[in-house]
Design an enzyme around this catalytic site. Structure first.
Site, PDB file in Angstrom:
ATOM      1  N   SER A 108     -48.647   0.277  -2.971  1.00  0.00           N
ATOM      2  CA  SER A 108     -47.556   1.101  -2.654  1.00  0.00           C
ATOM      3  C   SER A 108     -45.906   0.500  -2.894  1.00  0.00           C
ATOM      4  CB  SER A 108     -47.565   1.749  -1.364  1.00  0.00           C
ATOM      5  OG  SER A 108     -46.536   2.937  -0.958  1.00  0.00           O
ATOM      6  N   ASP A 158     -52.542  12.084  -4.049  1.00  0.00           N
ATOM      7  CA  ASP A 158     -51.231  11.360  -3.302  1.00  0.00           C
ATOM      8  C   ASP A 158     -50.085  11.924  -3.194  1.00  0.00           C
ATOM      9  OD1 ASP A 158     -49.280   9.309  -2.977  1.00  0.00           O
ATOM     10  OD2 ASP A 158     -50.243   7.961  -3.971  1.00  0.00           O
ATOM     11  N   HIS A 189     -52.627   8.533  -0.683  1.00  0.00           N
ATOM     12  CA  HIS A 189     -51.987   7.521  -0.841  1.00  0.00           C
ATOM     13  C   HIS A 189     -52.485   6.050  -0.030  1.00  0.00           C
ATOM     14  CE1 HIS A 189     -48.226   5.496  -2.034  1.00  0.00           C
ATOM     15  NE2 HIS A 189     -48.106   4.907  -0.936  1.00  0.00           N
TER      16      HIS A 189
HETATM   17  C1  MLT Z   1     -41.516   2.832  -2.407  1.00  0.00           C
HETATM   18  O1  MLT Z   1     -40.727   3.368  -1.661  1.00  0.00           O
HETATM   19  O2  MLT Z   1     -41.707   1.865  -3.004  1.00  0.00           O
HETATM   20  C2  MLT Z   1     -42.495   4.318  -2.475  1.00  0.00           C
HETATM   21  O3  MLT Z   1     -41.979   5.294  -2.211  1.00  0.00           O
HETATM   22  C3  MLT Z   1     -43.757   4.190  -1.853  1.00  0.00           C
HETATM   23  C4  MLT Z   1     -43.437   3.489  -0.106  1.00  0.00           C
HETATM   24  O4  MLT Z   1     -43.353   2.243   0.090  1.00  0.00           O
HETATM   25  O5  MLT Z   1     -43.573   4.354   0.733  1.00  0.00           O
END
Ligand code: MLT
Length: 211
Positions: A108, A158, A189
């Protein structure tokens, strides 16, 4: 036995227990820390050195690797600055622990900073496993990462990373010369057993290629 030195990021380090395996750079998601992905790292690359920094940006107390304006909308100036800062940490840690260039394993937010680093600081990483990554930079530097192996694992369901965004990231990396294996998994996700299995296979291939 982990012996953490005082470097520019709080981090967890585990030395390799088997020779000839590329070290992993573990990059956690929003709200995680340096301990989050250690078990995953041990599962997907047994015997590899593990280097796991904690993101320095705090969002409501939750560590991240760069600032965002809201979910999915990034402060790209901060992305660039933080990607350079993390590449500096890798240089420092490689000297301190005697490591080869690592393969990033990011989830992520951690996957997004890994992708940004590949596109800005091609020398920093030997490859990457990007779990639920999205495009971190819309304005791209001219970069060349010929033959760099990347496994990009996205979730069909996701709610944070849309399929077209993940495909755009795969195209950015491919256009820069990386060898990208992009899979759409029947997941959201969160990670699944399929992520673990595919990452393990990919890293076993990276070990053979380095031998
Ligand atoms: C981010 O902010 O890098 C992406 O939206 C994924 C997350 O960390 O929630």
């Amino acid at each position: 036995m982990a012996t953490n030195k005082a470097l520019s990021f709080i981090h967890h380090f585990e030395p390799a227990t088997l020779a000839g395996r590329p070290p992993l750079l573990l990059l956690h998601g929003t709200g995680g820390d340096e301990n989050d992905l250690v078990t995953l790292g041990q599962m997907i690359a047994p015997g590899s050195a593990l280097l796991s920094p904690r993101g320095k940006v705090l969002e409501g107390g939750m560590p991240r690797f760069f600032r965002r304006l809201r979910e999915g909308v990034f402060d790209e100036e901060d992305v660039r600055r933080r990607a350079d800062e993390l590449a500096g940490f890798i240089t420092e840690a490689r000297a301190a622990y005697g490591l080869d260039a690592p393969v990033a394993v990011g989830f992520s937010n951690g996957a997004n900073i890994a992708a940004a680093m590949m596109l800005r600081r091609p020398e920093a990483l030997a490859g990457a496993v990007l779990l639920r990554a999205m495009v971190p930079l819309t304005e791209l530097p001219a970069v060349s990462i010929p033959g760099t192996p990347v496994l990009l694992l996205s979730g069909i369901a996701d709610p944070i990373v849309r399929e077209d965004n993940a495909r755009r990231l795969a195209a950015q990396l491919t256009n820069a010369g990386a060898v990208v294996d992009h899979r759409m998994l029947p997941s959201a996700h969160g990670l699944s057993q399929a992520d673990v299995n595919l990452a393990r296979q990919f890293l076993a291939g990276a070990t053979e290629a380095a031998a």
